[in-house]
Design a protein around this motif. Structure first.
Motif, mmCIF file in Angstrom:
data_model
loop_
_atom_site.group_PDB
_atom_site.id
_atom_site.type_symbol
_atom_site.label_atom_id
_atom_site.label_comp_id
_atom_site.label_asym_id
_atom_site.label_seq_id
_atom_site.Cartn_x
_atom_site.Cartn_y
_atom_site.Cartn_z
ATOM 1 N N ALA A 15 0.830 -1.198 0.000
ATOM 2 C CA ALA A 15 0.000 0.000 0.000
ATOM 3 C C ALA A 15 0.869 1.255 0.000
ATOM 4 O O ALA A 15 0.553 2.232 -0.678
ATOM 5 N N GLN A 16 1.965 1.231 0.743
ATOM 6 C CA GLN A 16 2.874 2.377 0.759
ATOM 7 C C GLN A 16 3.476 2.615 -0.622
ATOM 8 O O GLN A 16 3.555 3.748 -1.103
ATOM 9 N N GLY A 17 3.887 1.538 -1.271
ATOM 10 C CA GLY A 17 4.458 1.649 -2.605
ATOM 11 C C GLY A 17 3.441 2.169 -3.605
ATOM 12 O O GLY A 17 3.748 3.022 -4.442
ATOM 13 N N ARG A 18 2.234 1.648 -3.519
ATOM 14 C CA ARG A 18 1.157 2.091 -4.420
ATOM 15 C C ARG A 18 0.842 3.561 -4.200
ATOM 16 O O ARG A 18 0.674 4.319 -5.149
ATOM 17 N N LEU A 19 0.774 3.973 -2.941
ATOM 18 C CA LEU A 19 0.504 5.369 -2.601
ATOM 19 C C LEU A 19 1.603 6.273 -3.155
ATOM 20 O O LEU A 19 1.326 7.318 -3.764
ATOM 21 N N ARG A 20 2.849 5.870 -2.988
ATOM 22 C CA ARG A 20 3.982 6.648 -3.492
ATOM 23 C C ARG A 20 3.883 6.788 -5.016
ATOM 24 O O ARG A 20 4.084 7.871 -5.570
ATOM 25 N N THR A 21 3.536 5.697 -5.696
ATOM 26 C CA THR A 21 3.403 5.716 -7.150
ATOM 27 C C THR A 21 2.302 6.686 -7.579
ATOM 28 O O THR A 21 2.478 7.457 -8.527
ATOM 29 N N ILE A 22 1.189 6.636 -6.889
ATOM 30 C CA ILE A 22 0.067 7.524 -7.209
ATOM 31 C C ILE A 22 0.464 8.981 -7.024
ATOM 32 O O ILE A 22 0.216 9.825 -7.892
ATOM 33 N N VAL A 23 1.101 9.293 -5.906
ATOM 34 C CA VAL A 23 1.518 10.668 -5.631
ATOM 35 C C VAL A 23 2.507 11.145 -6.693
ATOM 36 O O VAL A 23 2.400 12.266 -7.210
ATOM 37 N N ARG A 25 2.788 10.065 -9.785
ATOM 38 C CA ARG A 25 2.068 10.259 -11.050
ATOM 39 C C ARG A 25 1.325 11.588 -11.049
ATOM 40 O O ARG A 25 1.330 12.323 -12.045
ATOM 41 N N ILE A 26 0.680 11.904 -9.931
ATOM 42 C CA ILE A 26 -0.041 13.170 -9.816
ATOM 43 C C ILE A 26 0.940 14.330 -9.968
ATOM 44 O O ILE A 26 0.655 15.300 -10.682
ATOM 45 N N GLU A 27 2.082 14.225 -9.330
ATOM 46 C CA GLU A 27 3.086 15.290 -9.426
ATOM 47 C C GLU A 27 3.562 15.469 -10.870
ATOM 48 O O GLU A 27 3.705 16.606 -11.344
ATOM 49 N N ARG A 28 3.784 14.363 -11.585
ATOM 50 C CA ARG A 28 4.209 14.452 -12.994
ATOM 51 C C ARG A 28 3.122 15.100 -13.844
ATOM 52 O O ARG A 28 3.392 15.960 -14.687
ATOM 53 N N LEU A 29 1.878 14.696 -13.605
ATOM 54 C CA LEU A 29 0.768 15.263 -14.359
ATOM 55 C C LEU A 29 0.589 16.754 -14.067
ATOM 56 O O LEU A 29 0.291 17.540 -14.976
ATOM 57 N N GLU A 30 0.782 17.135 -12.831
ATOM 58 C CA GLU A 30 0.707 18.557 -12.473
ATOM 59 C C GLU A 30 1.785 19.345 -13.218
ATOM 60 O O GLU A 30 1.531 20.453 -13.702
#
Length: 88
Positions: A15-23, A25-30
């Motif tokens: 879950a920590q790894g998945r959360l880090r990946t999501i964050v 991705r959001i940062e890259r998209l921003e």
């Protein structure tokens, strides 16, 4: 930090790894969004330099996004309201 251990217990490793990946991705998209916004700004500046009215261009872009039937309905209601108050 002392609180880090307590928080890491709440989410397992996956879950920590998945959360880090999501964050991330959001940062890259921003970042990509900021770059695209800058490009759009440049295009509007170019249009202004060519003598086009940027305010009207923005309105044209906004209107083209709308469904044609919805836009026609809104225009009809706008005409009705303006007529009702004596503006047409």
């Amino acid at each position: 930090m002392a609180g880090d251990d307590a928080h890491s217990d709440v989410l397992n490793q996956d879950a920590q790894g998945r959360l880090r990946t999501i964050v991330e991705r959001i940062e890259r998209l921003e970042q990509e969004k900021a770059e695209v916004m800058e490009q759009i700004k440049e295009v509007f500046s170019e249009a202004k330099g060519a003598g086009f009215d940027v305010k009207i261009l923005r309105k044209v872009v906004r209107l083209r996004k709308q469904d044609r039937a919805k836009r026609q309905e809104e225009e009809a209601i706008l005409d009705l309201y303006l007529s009702a108050i004596g503006e047409i």
